[in-house]
Design a protein around this motif. Structure first.
Motif, PDB file in Angstrom:
ATOM      1  N   PHE A  34       0.840  -1.191   0.000  1.00 49.75           N
ATOM      2  CA  PHE A  34       0.000   0.000   0.000  1.00 49.75           C
ATOM      3  C   PHE A  34       0.882   1.251   0.000  1.00 49.75           C
ATOM      4  CE2 PHE A  34      -2.650  -3.320   1.657  1.00 49.75           C
ATOM      5  CZ  PHE A  34      -3.926  -3.027   1.197  1.00 49.75           C
ATOM      6  N   ASP A  35       0.427   2.270  -0.720  1.00 42.19           N
ATOM      7  CA  ASP A  35       1.125   3.548  -0.725  1.00 42.19           C
ATOM      8  C   ASP A  35       0.710   4.325   0.514  1.00 42.19           C
ATOM      9  OD1 ASP A  35       2.163   6.103  -1.168  1.00 42.19           O
ATOM     10  OD2 ASP A  35       1.800   6.008  -3.335  1.00 42.19           O
ATOM     11  N   PRO A  36       1.652   4.631   1.433  1.00 38.90           N
ATOM     12  CA  PRO A  36       1.285   5.326   2.675  1.00 38.90           C
ATOM     13  C   PRO A  36       0.851   6.764   2.450  1.00 38.90           C
ATOM     14  CG  PRO A  36       3.664   5.155   2.484  1.00 38.90           C
ATOM     15  CD  PRO A  36       3.091   4.340   1.359  1.00 38.90           C
ATOM     16  N   ARG A  37       1.057   7.299   1.256  1.00 34.63           N
ATOM     17  CA  ARG A  37       0.687   8.679   0.972  1.00 34.63           C
ATOM     18  C   ARG A  37      -0.742   8.804   0.464  1.00 34.63           C
ATOM     19  NH1 ARG A  37       5.998   8.950  -2.690  1.00 34.63           N
ATOM     20  NH2 ARG A  37       4.894   7.054  -3.345  1.00 34.63           N
ATOM     21  N   ASN A  38      -1.374   7.668   0.154  1.00 36.83           N
ATOM     22  CA  ASN A  38      -2.748   7.713  -0.312  1.00 36.83           C
ATOM     23  C   ASN A  38      -3.712   7.906   0.862  1.00 36.83           C
ATOM     24  OD1 ASN A  38      -1.972   7.371  -2.949  1.00 36.83           O
ATOM     25  ND2 ASN A  38      -2.432   5.181  -3.024  1.00 36.83           N
ATOM     26  N   PRO A  39      -4.840   8.560   0.644  1.00 31.69           N
ATOM     27  CA  PRO A  39      -5.797   8.768   1.735  1.00 31.69           C
ATOM     28  C   PRO A  39      -6.433   7.455   2.177  1.00 31.69           C
ATOM     29  CG  PRO A  39      -6.733   9.493  -0.355  1.00 31.69           C
ATOM     30  CD  PRO A  39      -5.284   9.198  -0.617  1.00 31.69           C
ATOM     31  N   GLY A  40      -6.853   7.411   3.433  1.00 34.88           N
ATOM     32  CA  GLY A  40      -7.558   6.248   3.959  1.00 34.88           C
ATOM     33  C   GLY A  40      -6.689   5.038   4.204  1.00 34.88           C
ATOM     34  N   LEU A  41      -5.425   5.267   4.534  1.00 32.88           N
ATOM     35  CA  LEU A  41      -4.509   4.141   4.708  1.00 32.88           C
ATOM     36  C   LEU A  41      -4.985   3.176   5.786  1.00 32.88           C
ATOM     37  CD1 LEU A  41      -1.811   2.666   4.167  1.00 32.88           C
ATOM     38  CD2 LEU A  41      -0.780   4.174   5.887  1.00 32.88           C
ATOM     39  N   GLU A  42      -5.337   3.694   6.959  1.00 35.72           N
ATOM     40  CA  GLU A  42      -5.737   2.812   8.058  1.00 35.72           C
ATOM     41  C   GLU A  42      -6.953   1.981   7.670  1.00 35.72           C
ATOM     42  OE1 GLU A  42      -5.700   4.538  12.068  1.00 35.72           O
ATOM     43  OE2 GLU A  42      -4.878   6.334  11.153  1.00 35.72           O
ATOM     44  N   ARG A  43      -7.912   2.587   7.000  1.00 38.54           N
ATOM     45  CA  ARG A  43      -9.106   1.857   6.573  1.00 38.54           C
ATOM     46  C   ARG A  43      -8.728   0.766   5.569  1.00 38.54           C
ATOM     47  NH1 ARG A  43     -11.659   2.657   2.064  1.00 38.54           N
ATOM     48  NH2 ARG A  43     -10.715   4.722   1.786  1.00 38.54           N
ATOM     49  N   ARG A  44      -7.852   1.087   4.623  1.00 40.07           N
ATOM     50  CA  ARG A  44      -7.431   0.105   3.624  1.00 40.07           C
ATOM     51  C   ARG A  44      -6.716  -1.079   4.273  1.00 40.07           C
ATOM     52  NH1 ARG A  44      -7.394   2.495  -1.617  1.00 40.07           N
ATOM     53  NH2 ARG A  44      -7.707   4.763  -1.540  1.00 40.07           N
ATOM     54  N   LEU A  45      -5.831  -0.783   5.208  1.00 39.72           N
ATOM     55  CA  LEU A  45      -5.107  -1.849   5.885  1.00 39.72           C
ATOM     56  C   LEU A  45      -6.053  -2.726   6.700  1.00 39.72           C
ATOM     57  CD1 LEU A  45      -1.954   0.090   7.143  1.00 39.72           C
ATOM     58  CD2 LEU A  45      -2.131  -1.370   5.132  1.00 39.72           C
ATOM     59  N   ARG A  46      -7.022  -2.100   7.360  1.00 37.09           N
ATOM     60  CA  ARG A  46      -7.986  -2.856   8.153  1.00 37.09           C
ATOM     61  C   ARG A  46      -8.834  -3.759   7.263  1.00 37.09           C
ATOM     62  NH1 ARG A  46      -9.867   1.122  10.409  1.00 37.09           N
ATOM     63  NH2 ARG A  46     -11.730   1.512   9.141  1.00 37.09           N
ATOM     64  N   HIS A  47      -9.321  -3.223   6.143  1.00 33.13           N
ATOM     65  CA  HIS A  47     -10.122  -4.026   5.221  1.00 33.13           C
ATOM     66  C   HIS A  47      -9.297  -5.156   4.610  1.00 33.13           C
ATOM     67  CE1 HIS A  47     -13.272  -0.610   4.480  1.00 33.13           C
ATOM     68  NE2 HIS A  47     -13.316  -1.121   5.704  1.00 33.13           N
ATOM     69  N   CYS A  48      -8.041  -4.885   4.343  1.00 35.55           N
ATOM     70  CA  CYS A  48      -7.159  -5.922   3.801  1.00 35.55           C
ATOM     71  C   CYS A  48      -7.002  -7.064   4.798  1.00 35.55           C
ATOM     72  CB  CYS A  48      -5.804  -5.325   3.457  1.00 35.55           C
ATOM     73  SG  CYS A  48      -4.579  -6.523   2.880  1.00 35.55           S
ATOM     74  N   ALA A  49      -6.719  -6.741   6.051  1.00 34.11           N
ATOM     75  CA  ALA A  49      -6.544  -7.768   7.082  1.00 34.11           C
ATOM     76  C   ALA A  49      -7.820  -8.585   7.260  1.00 34.11           C
ATOM     77  CB  ALA A  49      -6.142  -7.121   8.397  1.00 34.11           C
ATOM     78  N   GLN A  50      -8.960  -7.915   7.237  1.00 32.88           N
ATOM     79  CA  GLN A  50     -10.230  -8.623   7.380  1.00 32.88           C
ATOM     80  C   GLN A  50     -10.475  -9.556   6.202  1.00 32.88           C
ATOM     81  OE1 GLN A  50     -12.849  -5.259   7.761  1.00 32.88           O
ATOM     82  NE2 GLN A  50     -12.564  -5.076   9.992  1.00 32.88           N
TER      83      GLN A  50
END
Length: 338
Positions: free
Chosen positions: A283-299
């Motif tokens: 994931f690109d850490p500069r893109n918006p919504g990083l925490e949400r993306r990481l959470r959805h990925c883990a789920q």
């Protein structure tokens, strides 16, 4: 990376039993692996690894003057590649000092999982060579360590050169190209595939066609540009394409699932260990919504039975502005990161 101490290169005192220590990091598989043209235009097997900061192997070596040169014991037992590396490193250091080689005792510690494609054996080997050299009061250059590692293992990752992105001929122990100072910034959600079973790297039958060589050279140029421009999206395209080419050999049944999750969560791409069973979504850490993306990925990985193993970054010191640092095991933001 270098040895824990940098004493001047003087012969060991034969009246005592010199002890040295060494340290080496691991990686999370490859960003790119295939066959590339070397400086002579010849096809050579090469790879670019994805470093993992914070996890490492540590070696401690005490040599016994007067003992046979192959009389090396290793703890834990069974680390035969590290033992071979210790014997080779002792001979190298002894020759440099004009002294007779001898045996010794090697102890390895660390938190690296074995057999998953994270470079655990290479990390052990590099740490061992550095510990032996340190016990002789020497500091061997990375190129020498690489050659010793290949002799000990048959193939080696470029961990002795640090975290710089290198195209490295793993079966020859030489750098084909230095791609730049650092990989583009990325946050990686790791998992295991294939049930986490070890993979025998050197037994894999790899067939390379002329069109494959052209494809790998194209990916090499793309990765060169990704590093120069700090382009995480392009990094992800390279790693996904490389993993897809490698599927002819590895045949991971989970690969379509990983690429599907990457598409749904906005990941830059998929990364796998081409000679192991770790995988990651970048994931690109500069893109918006990083925490949400990481959470959805883990789920999503959990739902598919691919439980996340670690979340880490390609940047070791200071994250991009606004990026929350993460630990290597937690899915929640943490003050410490790998």
């Amino acid at each position: 990376m270098r040895a824990a101490t940098t004493r001047t290169a003087t012969p060991p005192d034969t009246a005592r039993e010199p002890t040295g220590s060494g340290h080496a990091a691991c990686h999370h598989g490859e960003i790119l692996q295939g066959v590339f043209r070397d400086e002579r235009g010849l096809p050579v097997h090469g790879l670019v690894t994805l470093p993992v900061h914070g996890r490492a192997s540590t070696a401690r070596f005490t040599h016994r003057p007067g003992s046979p040169p192959d009389a090396v014991t290793v703890t834990p037992a069974g680390r035969t590649k590290a033992r071979t590396a210790a014997v080779l490193a002792v001979r190298e250091c002894a020759a440099r000092h004009g002294q007779p080689p001898c045996g010794g005792e090697l102890t390895l510690t660390g938190d690296l999982p074995l057999g998953l494609g994270m470079g655990s054996s290479t990390s052990d080997v590099i740490a061992t060579v550095r510990a032996v050299a340190d016990s002789w009061g020497a500091l061997l250059p990375p190129d020498t360590i690489a050659l010793l590692a290949v002799r000990a293992e048959g193939a080696s990752d470029p961990l002795m050169h640090g975290a710089r992105p290198l195209l490295f001929a793993q079966r020859e122990g030489r750098v084909l190209e230095t791609l730049g100072a650092a990989l583009p910034p990325a946050v990686v959600v790791g998992c295991t595939v294939g049930g986490g079973e070890p993979v025998d790297t050197l037994s894999l039958a790899v067939s390379v066609r002329d069109e494959d060589l052209a494809a790998y050279e194209h990916l090499r140029r793309m990765l060169r540009r990704a590093v120069a421009e700090a382009d995480t999206a392009l990094l992800g395209r390279v790693s996904t394409a490389s993993a897809r080419l490698r599927q002819r050999t590895l045949r991971h049944r989970e690969f379509p699932t990983l690429t599907g999750i990457a598409d749904r969560t906005g990941a830059a791409g998929v990364q796998i260990a081409h000679s192991g069973n770790v995988a990651g979504l970048l994931f690109d850490p500069r893109n918006p919504g990083l925490e949400r993306r990481l959470r959805h990925c883990a789920q999503a990985l959990d739902r598919e039975g691919l439980t996340p193993t670690r979340t880490f970054t390609t940047f070791a010191t200071r994250p991009e502005r606004g990026v929350v640092p993460w630990t290597n095991t937690s899915r929640k933001p943490s003050a410490a990161r790998t």
